[in-house]
Write a protein that holds these residues in place. Structure first.
Motif, mmCIF file in Angstrom:
data_model
loop_
_atom_site.group_PDB
_atom_site.id
_atom_site.type_symbol
_atom_site.label_atom_id
_atom_site.label_comp_id
_atom_site.label_asym_id
_atom_site.label_seq_id
_atom_site.Cartn_x
_atom_site.Cartn_y
_atom_site.Cartn_z
ATOM 1 N N MET A 1 7.751 77.651 126.485
ATOM 2 C CA MET A 1 7.131 76.597 127.499
ATOM 3 C C MET A 1 6.805 76.041 128.717
ATOM 4 S SD MET A 1 8.071 72.409 126.266
ATOM 5 C CE MET A 1 7.032 72.286 124.632
ATOM 6 N N SER A 2 5.723 76.066 129.433
ATOM 7 C CA SER A 2 5.643 75.363 130.958
ATOM 8 C C SER A 2 5.469 74.584 131.021
ATOM 9 C CB SER A 2 4.459 76.272 130.797
ATOM 10 O OG SER A 2 4.494 77.904 130.938
ATOM 11 N N SER A 3 5.584 73.608 132.090
ATOM 12 C CA SER A 3 5.032 72.235 132.672
ATOM 13 C C SER A 3 4.333 72.675 133.745
ATOM 14 C CB SER A 3 6.315 71.673 132.381
ATOM 15 O OG SER A 3 6.488 72.322 133.999
ATOM 16 N N SER A 4 3.440 71.178 133.504
ATOM 17 C CA SER A 4 2.586 70.877 134.856
ATOM 18 C C SER A 4 2.865 69.687 135.865
ATOM 19 C CB SER A 4 0.729 71.542 134.901
ATOM 20 O OG SER A 4 1.288 72.958 134.033
ATOM 21 N N THR A 5 1.813 69.871 136.691
ATOM 22 C CA THR A 5 2.025 68.302 137.106
ATOM 23 C C THR A 5 0.906 68.190 137.150
ATOM 24 O OG1 THR A 5 3.556 69.239 138.563
ATOM 25 C CG2 THR A 5 2.644 66.768 138.969
ATOM 26 N N LEU A 6 0.495 66.707 136.507
ATOM 27 C CA LEU A 6 -0.428 65.975 136.896
ATOM 28 C C LEU A 6 -1.694 65.580 138.395
ATOM 29 C CD1 LEU A 6 -3.239 65.032 134.415
ATOM 30 C CD2 LEU A 6 -2.002 62.731 134.983
ATOM 31 N N VAL A 13 -3.286 71.975 136.327
ATOM 32 C CA VAL A 13 -3.246 73.114 135.261
ATOM 33 C C VAL A 13 -3.340 73.883 134.597
ATOM 34 C CG1 VAL A 13 -3.224 75.317 137.083
ATOM 35 C CG2 VAL A 13 -2.943 73.315 138.373
ATOM 36 N N ILE A 14 -3.656 74.333 133.845
ATOM 37 C CA ILE A 14 -3.373 75.343 132.821
ATOM 38 C C ILE A 14 -2.338 76.267 133.418
ATOM 39 C CG2 ILE A 14 -3.940 76.056 130.665
ATOM 40 C CD1 ILE A 14 -6.185 74.029 131.065
ATOM 41 N N PRO A 15 -1.367 76.506 132.513
ATOM 42 C CA PRO A 15 -0.307 77.721 133.229
ATOM 43 C C PRO A 15 -1.291 79.440 132.697
ATOM 44 C CG PRO A 15 1.435 76.464 131.951
ATOM 45 C CD PRO A 15 0.010 76.316 131.729
ATOM 46 N N THR A 16 -1.154 80.399 133.404
ATOM 47 C CA THR A 16 -1.607 80.965 133.611
ATOM 48 C C THR A 16 -1.783 81.943 131.861
ATOM 49 O OG1 THR A 16 -0.701 81.976 135.903
ATOM 50 C CG2 THR A 16 -1.294 83.910 134.572
ATOM 51 N N GLN A 17 -0.438 82.018 131.582
ATOM 52 C CA GLN A 17 0.041 82.892 130.214
ATOM 53 C C GLN A 17 -0.627 81.946 129.133
ATOM 54 O OE1 GLN A 17 4.037 81.501 130.443
ATOM 55 N NE2 GLN A 17 4.280 80.386 129.055
ATOM 56 N N TYR A 18 -1.182 80.773 129.324
ATOM 57 C CA TYR A 18 -1.826 79.948 128.107
ATOM 58 C C TYR A 18 -3.369 80.702 128.120
ATOM 59 C CZ TYR A 18 2.081 77.211 127.237
ATOM 60 O OH TYR A 18 3.405 77.439 126.819
ATOM 61 N N ARG A 19 -3.628 80.540 129.527
ATOM 62 C CA ARG A 19 -4.967 80.800 130.318
ATOM 63 C C ARG A 19 -5.608 82.440 129.966
ATOM 64 N NH1 ARG A 19 -3.670 78.985 135.077
ATOM 65 N NH2 ARG A 19 -4.222 80.984 136.175
ATOM 66 N N ARG A 20 -4.503 82.844 129.955
ATOM 67 C CA ARG A 20 -4.871 84.039 128.851
ATOM 68 C C ARG A 20 -4.884 84.289 128.069
ATOM 69 N NH1 ARG A 20 -0.922 87.762 133.495
ATOM 70 N NH2 ARG A 20 -2.455 87.648 135.226
#
Length: 83
Positions: A1-6, A13-20
């Protein structure tokens, strides 16, 4: 699981692993749905570009009308996948 800041503009930002995993590129459309306390992002449409063999065996890149522009980098990556 990853987290991002609004961001202050409401951007996330959608983390790289999910964009890929979703093969998301700049300009792609995503559908946003709220399910209880979960925010669900889904690719709105599949990528339309396909690499096929042309009449004389040469690689030909075919895309559907309205498909996003294809960069040289994308073409080279697809060519690398050919047997």
């Amino acid at each position: 699981m990853s987290s991002s800041t609004l961001s202050t503009k409401g951007q996330l930002v959608i983390p790289t692993q999910y964009r890929r995993a979703l093969n998301l590129r700049p300009g792609d459309k995503v559908e946003v749905t709220l399910k209880g306390q979960q925010l669900i992002l889904e690719r709105k449409s599949a990528r339309a570009a396909k690499l096929t063999r042309g009449r004389f065996g040469r690689p030909v890149l075919v895309s559907a009308p309205g498909a996003p522009a294809i960069t040289t980098e994308t073409v080279n990556a697809l060519l690398d996948e050919l047997p």
